[in-house]
Design a protein around this motif. Structure first.
Motif, short mmCIF file in Angstrom:
data_model
loop_
_atom_site.label_atom_id
_atom_site.label_comp_id
_atom_site.label_asym_id
_atom_site.label_seq_id
_atom_site.Cartn_x
_atom_site.Cartn_y
_atom_site.Cartn_z
N TYR A 91 0.84 -1.21 0.00
CA TYR A 91 0.00 0.00 0.00
C TYR A 91 0.88 1.26 0.00
CZ TYR A 91 0.66 -0.87 5.08
OH TYR A 91 1.17 -1.16 6.32
N VAL A 92 1.97 1.16 -0.77
CA VAL A 92 2.92 2.28 -0.83
C VAL A 92 2.31 3.55 -1.42
CG1 VAL A 92 5.21 1.22 -0.76
CG2 VAL A 92 3.91 1.18 -2.88
N ASP A 93 1.34 3.38 -2.32
CA ASP A 93 0.58 4.55 -2.78
C ASP A 93 -0.88 4.13 -2.92
OD1 ASP A 93 0.17 3.35 -5.33
OD2 ASP A 93 2.13 4.06 -5.97
N ALA A 94 -1.71 5.12 -3.16
CA ALA A 94 -3.15 4.85 -3.12
C ALA A 94 -3.58 3.84 -4.18
CB ALA A 94 -3.91 6.16 -3.27
N SER A 95 -2.95 3.88 -5.37
CA SER A 95 -3.43 2.96 -6.42
C SER A 95 -3.02 1.52 -6.11
CB SER A 95 -3.00 3.42 -7.81
OG SER A 95 -1.64 3.22 -7.97
N GLU A 126 -8.34 7.14 3.26
CA GLU A 126 -9.46 7.89 2.68
C GLU A 126 -9.85 7.34 1.31
OE1 GLU A 126 -8.47 12.18 4.15
OE2 GLU A 126 -9.60 12.32 2.26
N VAL A 127 -8.83 7.07 0.49
CA VAL A 127 -9.09 6.56 -0.86
C VAL A 127 -9.80 5.20 -0.79
CG1 VAL A 127 -7.96 5.73 -2.98
CG2 VAL A 127 -7.17 7.83 -1.89
N LEU A 128 -9.33 4.33 0.09
CA LEU A 128 -9.93 2.99 0.21
C LEU A 128 -11.37 3.10 0.69
CD1 LEU A 128 -7.01 0.93 1.80
CD2 LEU A 128 -7.71 1.00 -0.58
N VAL A 129 -11.58 3.92 1.71
CA VAL A 129 -12.93 4.05 2.28
C VAL A 129 -13.89 4.63 1.24
CG1 VAL A 129 -14.30 5.17 4.10
CG2 VAL A 129 -12.08 4.14 4.66
N GLN A 130 -13.39 5.62 0.48
CA GLN A 130 -14.24 6.21 -0.57
C GLN A 130 -14.61 5.18 -1.64
OE1 GLN A 130 -12.52 9.86 -2.05
NE2 GLN A 130 -12.86 10.83 -0.05
N ALA A 175 -9.92 9.93 8.74
CA ALA A 175 -9.78 9.42 7.37
C ALA A 175 -10.83 8.35 7.05
CB ALA A 175 -8.38 8.84 7.18
N GLY A 176 -11.48 7.81 8.08
CA GLY A 176 -12.57 6.87 7.83
C GLY A 176 -12.38 5.46 8.34
#
Ligand code: KIV
Length: 285
Positions: A91-95, A126-130, A175-176
């Motif tokens: 999970y080094v970056d959001a993608s 945040e990205v994962l939760v969204q 962040a969620g």
């Protein structure tokens, strides 16, 4: 069977002051056994690197290994809420995080993922939760960063470090994250963090003031030979039971008391006689 546990039940436990229970599991058999208890959550932890695969630490664990074990657990446990660890560097970056967390839900059958870190992973959370992926945080002693921490040490033992942990916890909540693991944190600090948060904390070596507890399956059942930290309570000595049973088996085979009459398949007398006659073998009795 009691009702399937959902993410809403986990929050409800905190709101109603009912302690949450989580254990790790990595295979179908363990998951099926846990499924028959009232344990709320199963964590397919990256601790599988040590207890299932014999690695030195969690650092070597790959995403494919996580998925392999997650699938087995999901086949065995239908009632608890299932959380899959995102391993080191997944999970080094959001993608990357999205791709790997997505695998945990789509391929592994998990309901949520867990990742280690505080404010520095808040954007990823945040990205994962969204994207609709529930995330459990993990702060305090974070085994994936063991080289950086300088060993398996209690965290948050100075006022400055404790404040940092609290800020990390608040950032993860913001962040969620639906819950946060607090590992190896002084009990008084873990209790304060738990009170400051509206989401549940799950403690391991963090005292009874957390909203729930987690233990590693092999540790709590006395299956680990290695040194155990003081926070582990051993609820059974399955390791000793296993060793004794194996040794008994060896003795039974060697002295021919196993297999016994009750373990063998029978053949009708006339069929046996016909067989012996066909092959010209003469046997008494
Ligand atoms: O991997 C694991 O087992 C964990 C628990 C110790 C919380 O992260």
């Amino acid at each position: 069977m009691t009702k399937k546990v959902s993410i809403l039940d986990i929050q409800k436990r905190k709101d109603e002051g009912v302690p949450i229970t989580m254990v790790t599991a990595y295979d179908y058999t363990a998951a099926s056994l846990i499924d028959q208890t009232d344990v709320d959550m199963i964590l397919v932890g990256d601790s599988l690197g040590m207890v299932m695969l014999g690695y030195e630490s969690t650092v070597s664990v790959t995403m494919d290994e996580m998925i392999h074990h997650a699938k087995a657990v999901a086949r065995g446990a239908k009632r608890p809420f299932l959380v899959g660890d995102l391993p080191f560097m997944s999970y080094v970056d959001a993608s990357e995080a999205l791709r790997n967390a997505g695998r945990h839900l789509k391929e592994g059958g998990m309901h949520a993922v867990k990742l280690e870190g505080g404010r520095e992973v808040a954007i990823t959370v945040e990205v994962l939760v969204q994207a609709g992926i529930p995330v459990m945080g993990h702060i305090g002693l974070t085994p994936q960063r063991i080289s950086k921490l300088g060993g398996f040490k209690v965290q948050g033992q100075t006022a400055v470090d404790a404040e940092r942990l609290l800020q990390d916890a608040l950032a993860l909540q913001e962040a969620g994250c639906f819950s946060i693991v607090l590992e190896a944190v002084p009990a008084k600090i873990a209790e304060k963090i738990s009170t400051a948060l509206s989401i549940p904390t799950i403690g391991i070596g963090a005292g009874a003031g957390c909203d729930g507890q987690v233990l590693v399956y092999q540790d709590m059942l006395g299956m680990s030979e290695k040194y155990l930290p003081r926070f582990v309570k051993r609820y059974a000595e399955v390791g000793d039971i296993t060793i004794n049973a194996m040794q008994q088996y060896v003795e039974d085979v060697q002295n021919r008391s196993f297999p016994g009459e009750e373990h063998v398949y029978k053949i009708k007398r006339e069929e046996l006689d016909a067989f012996l006659e066909r092959f010209g073998i003469f046997v008494e009795g």
